[in-house]
Design a protein around this motif. Sequence first.
Motif, PDB file in Angstrom:
ATOM      1  N   LEU A  54      15.657  -7.367   3.264  1.00 18.28           N
ATOM      2  CA  LEU A  54      15.733  -5.775   3.590  1.00 18.28           C
ATOM      3  C   LEU A  54      15.594  -4.895   2.304  1.00 18.28           C
ATOM      4  O   LEU A  54      14.623  -3.910   2.536  1.00 18.28           O
ATOM      5  CB  LEU A  54      17.190  -5.668   4.070  1.00 18.28           C
ATOM      6  CG  LEU A  54      17.404  -4.088   4.758  1.00 18.28           C
ATOM      7  CD1 LEU A  54      16.481  -3.960   5.705  1.00 18.28           C
ATOM      8  CD2 LEU A  54      18.908  -4.115   5.229  1.00 18.28           C
ATOM      9  N   THR A  55      16.265  -5.391   1.445  1.00 22.56           N
ATOM     10  CA  THR A  55      15.820  -4.216   0.324  1.00 22.56           C
ATOM     11  C   THR A  55      14.524  -4.409  -0.578  1.00 22.56           C
ATOM     12  O   THR A  55      14.066  -3.251  -0.588  1.00 22.56           O
ATOM     13  CB  THR A  55      16.922  -4.585  -0.953  1.00 22.56           C
ATOM     14  OG1 THR A  55      16.885  -6.046  -1.177  1.00 22.56           O
ATOM     15  CG2 THR A  55      18.502  -4.233  -0.546  1.00 22.56           C
ATOM     16  N   GLY A  56      13.962  -5.712  -0.248  1.00 18.82           N
ATOM     17  CA  GLY A  56      12.481  -5.887  -0.599  1.00 18.82           C
ATOM     18  C   GLY A  56      11.638  -4.942   0.256  1.00 18.82           C
ATOM     19  O   GLY A  56      10.604  -4.387  -0.427  1.00 18.82           O
ATOM     20  N   ALA A  57      11.728  -5.089   1.569  1.00 17.71           N
ATOM     21  CA  ALA A  57      11.233  -4.179   2.273  1.00 17.71           C
ATOM     22  C   ALA A  57      11.030  -2.871   2.190  1.00 17.71           C
ATOM     23  O   ALA A  57       9.854  -2.098   2.000  1.00 17.71           O
ATOM     24  CB  ALA A  57      11.308  -4.461   3.661  1.00 17.71           C
ATOM     25  N   ALA A  58      12.163  -2.159   1.895  1.00 18.41           N
ATOM     26  CA  ALA A  58      12.372  -0.897   1.574  1.00 18.41           C
ATOM     27  C   ALA A  58      11.697  -0.413   0.290  1.00 18.41           C
ATOM     28  O   ALA A  58      10.820   0.434   0.362  1.00 18.41           O
ATOM     29  CB  ALA A  58      13.835  -0.359   1.681  1.00 18.41           C
ATOM     30  N   LEU A  59      11.727  -1.366  -0.856  1.00 20.43           N
ATOM     31  CA  LEU A  59      11.014  -1.033  -1.826  1.00 20.43           C
ATOM     32  C   LEU A  59       9.703  -1.156  -1.787  1.00 20.43           C
ATOM     33  O   LEU A  59       8.790  -0.050  -2.255  1.00 20.43           O
ATOM     34  CB  LEU A  59      11.568  -2.035  -3.046  1.00 20.43           C
ATOM     35  CG  LEU A  59      10.697  -2.181  -4.422  1.00 20.43           C
ATOM     36  CD1 LEU A  59      11.130  -0.908  -5.079  1.00 20.43           C
ATOM     37  CD2 LEU A  59      11.053  -3.383  -5.084  1.00 20.43           C
ATOM     38  N   LEU A  60       8.987  -2.114  -1.244  1.00 25.10           N
ATOM     39  CA  LEU A  60       7.506  -2.082  -1.015  1.00 25.10           C
ATOM     40  C   LEU A  60       7.195  -0.921  -0.235  1.00 25.10           C
ATOM     41  O   LEU A  60       5.887  -0.570  -0.559  1.00 25.10           O
ATOM     42  CB  LEU A  60       7.322  -3.706  -0.011  1.00 25.10           C
ATOM     43  CG  LEU A  60       5.959  -3.849   0.429  1.00 25.10           C
ATOM     44  CD1 LEU A  60       4.901  -4.163  -0.965  1.00 25.10           C
ATOM     45  CD2 LEU A  60       5.780  -4.839   1.273  1.00 25.10           C
ATOM     46  N   TYR A  61       7.711  -0.557   0.934  1.00 23.39           N
ATOM     47  CA  TYR A  61       7.140   0.384   1.860  1.00 23.39           C
ATOM     48  C   TYR A  61       7.097   1.612   1.054  1.00 23.39           C
ATOM     49  O   TYR A  61       6.008   2.552   1.072  1.00 23.39           O
ATOM     50  CB  TYR A  61       7.728   0.605   3.161  1.00 23.39           C
ATOM     51  CG  TYR A  61       8.109  -0.621   3.914  1.00 23.39           C
ATOM     52  CD1 TYR A  61       6.986  -1.437   4.015  1.00 23.39           C
ATOM     53  CD2 TYR A  61       8.993  -0.860   4.646  1.00 23.39           C
ATOM     54  CE1 TYR A  61       6.756  -2.426   4.756  1.00 23.39           C
ATOM     55  CE2 TYR A  61       9.185  -1.878   5.452  1.00 23.39           C
ATOM     56  CZ  TYR A  61       7.921  -2.835   5.742  1.00 23.39           C
ATOM     57  OH  TYR A  61       8.057  -4.019   6.412  1.00 23.39           O
ATOM     58  N   VAL A  62       8.115   2.144   0.218  1.00 20.73           N
ATOM     59  CA  VAL A  62       8.067   3.214  -0.484  1.00 20.73           C
ATOM     60  C   VAL A  62       7.142   3.276  -1.506  1.00 20.73           C
ATOM     61  O   VAL A  62       6.687   4.386  -1.961  1.00 20.73           O
ATOM     62  CB  VAL A  62       9.705   3.718  -0.896  1.00 20.73           C
ATOM     63  CG1 VAL A  62       9.989   2.958  -1.936  1.00 20.73           C
ATOM     64  CG2 VAL A  62       9.697   5.282  -1.041  1.00 20.73           C
ATOM     65  N   VAL A  63       6.927   2.345  -2.444  1.00 17.01           N
ATOM     66  CA  VAL A  63       6.190   2.140  -3.448  1.00 17.01           C
ATOM     67  C   VAL A  63       4.731   2.166  -2.966  1.00 17.01           C
ATOM     68  O   VAL A  63       3.707   3.110  -3.548  1.00 17.01           O
ATOM     69  CB  VAL A  63       6.381   0.778  -4.181  1.00 17.01           C
ATOM     70  CG1 VAL A  63       5.123   0.717  -5.108  1.00 17.01           C
ATOM     71  CG2 VAL A  63       7.663   1.127  -5.070  1.00 17.01           C
ATOM     72  N   MET A  64       4.304   1.490  -1.834  1.00 15.43           N
ATOM     73  CA  MET A  64       3.073   1.441  -1.334  1.00 15.43           C
ATOM     74  C   MET A  64       2.681   3.193  -0.495  1.00 15.43           C
ATOM     75  O   MET A  64       1.641   3.566  -0.788  1.00 15.43           O
ATOM     76  CB  MET A  64       2.802   0.535  -0.295  1.00 15.43           C
ATOM     77  CG  MET A  64       2.703  -0.818  -0.861  1.00 15.43           C
ATOM     78  SD  MET A  64       1.354  -0.987  -1.884  1.00 15.43           S
ATOM     79  CE  MET A  64      -0.044  -0.804  -0.912  1.00 15.43           C
ATOM     80  N   ALA A  65       3.630   3.590  -0.148  1.00 17.79           N
ATOM     81  CA  ALA A  65       3.361   5.145   0.160  1.00 17.79           C
ATOM     82  C   ALA A  65       3.110   6.022  -0.838  1.00 17.79           C
ATOM     83  O   ALA A  65       2.323   6.831  -0.767  1.00 17.79           O
ATOM     84  CB  ALA A  65       4.603   5.482   1.249  1.00 17.79           C
ATOM     85  N   GLY A  66       3.822   5.914  -1.903  1.00 17.81           N
ATOM     86  CA  GLY A  66       3.453   6.705  -3.067  1.00 17.81           C
ATOM     87  C   GLY A  66       2.065   6.319  -3.674  1.00 17.81           C
ATOM     88  O   GLY A  66       1.485   7.476  -4.097  1.00 17.81           O
TER      89      GLY A  66
END
Length: 261
Positions: free
Chosen positions: A102-114
């Motif tokens: 779960l924490t890895g998914a949140a990290l991936l999505y916000v970084v890729m959005a940036g």
Amino acid sequence: MTAPIPRDLPDVPALPRTHPASAPLFAPARAVVPLDRRPLAAAYRLFVALLAAGAVLVEALVGSPARVLSYFAVQSALLLALVMLASARRAWSARHPLPGALTGAALLYVVMAGLVHHILLADATPRFSMTGDAAGPSWLEPVAAHTLHTVLPVAAVLDWLLLSPPARTHLRHATTWMLYPLAYLAFTLARGALLTDSPDAYLYPFLDVARHGYRNVLANALLLGLAFYAAAVIQVALDHVRPNLVRRGLKTGFRPRPPVG
């Protein structure tokens, strides 16, 4: 006096033993050793959660809430806010951390959005804005956009590197994490097809079917999907090789057992 109770009753078979009488009984560490409270980690994560929620709120107040909430970057920020808020509560109350998936998914999505914003949208002409031409203070929306696309990814990476123990994700998670980007692609294409008369039917210029056609849009989506998956694999690999910067007592989440004698 009463007669002693015999160990085995006559004519009754003895009950099978599941383990030798002398075998020690073990309990997991989490059942007998209390967890540590982490107030600094809790404060940092609460700050990041409030920052993400505040940036989304500003964008929604300046522009159309329905439009703003349809952006991938905004949805990723909301997910990050929820994950950080839950993580802050667990760190404060000395509970086990959220699952690494779960924490890895949140990290991936916000970084890729940036990354997508800075590589594909930051220098776009006309200027890309999630609020369109909505009226509002000239400085407020850029600050919120900078927070969503730059500050939050950096804050999430710092939390991952400094406050989270390593090796909590697996390669199979990289495939699971792709479900949300695929669902978002279907959502944004369906939204554009339903809002054909609106100039804001398609939220991202590289997914604008009216301008590029489905063939080019699906090609762009495929390239983005491959980039997403590559980033997910790299994230999992780095998670297993990065040093553990959390203090030793928090590596497993348990206090070390004091020496005897």
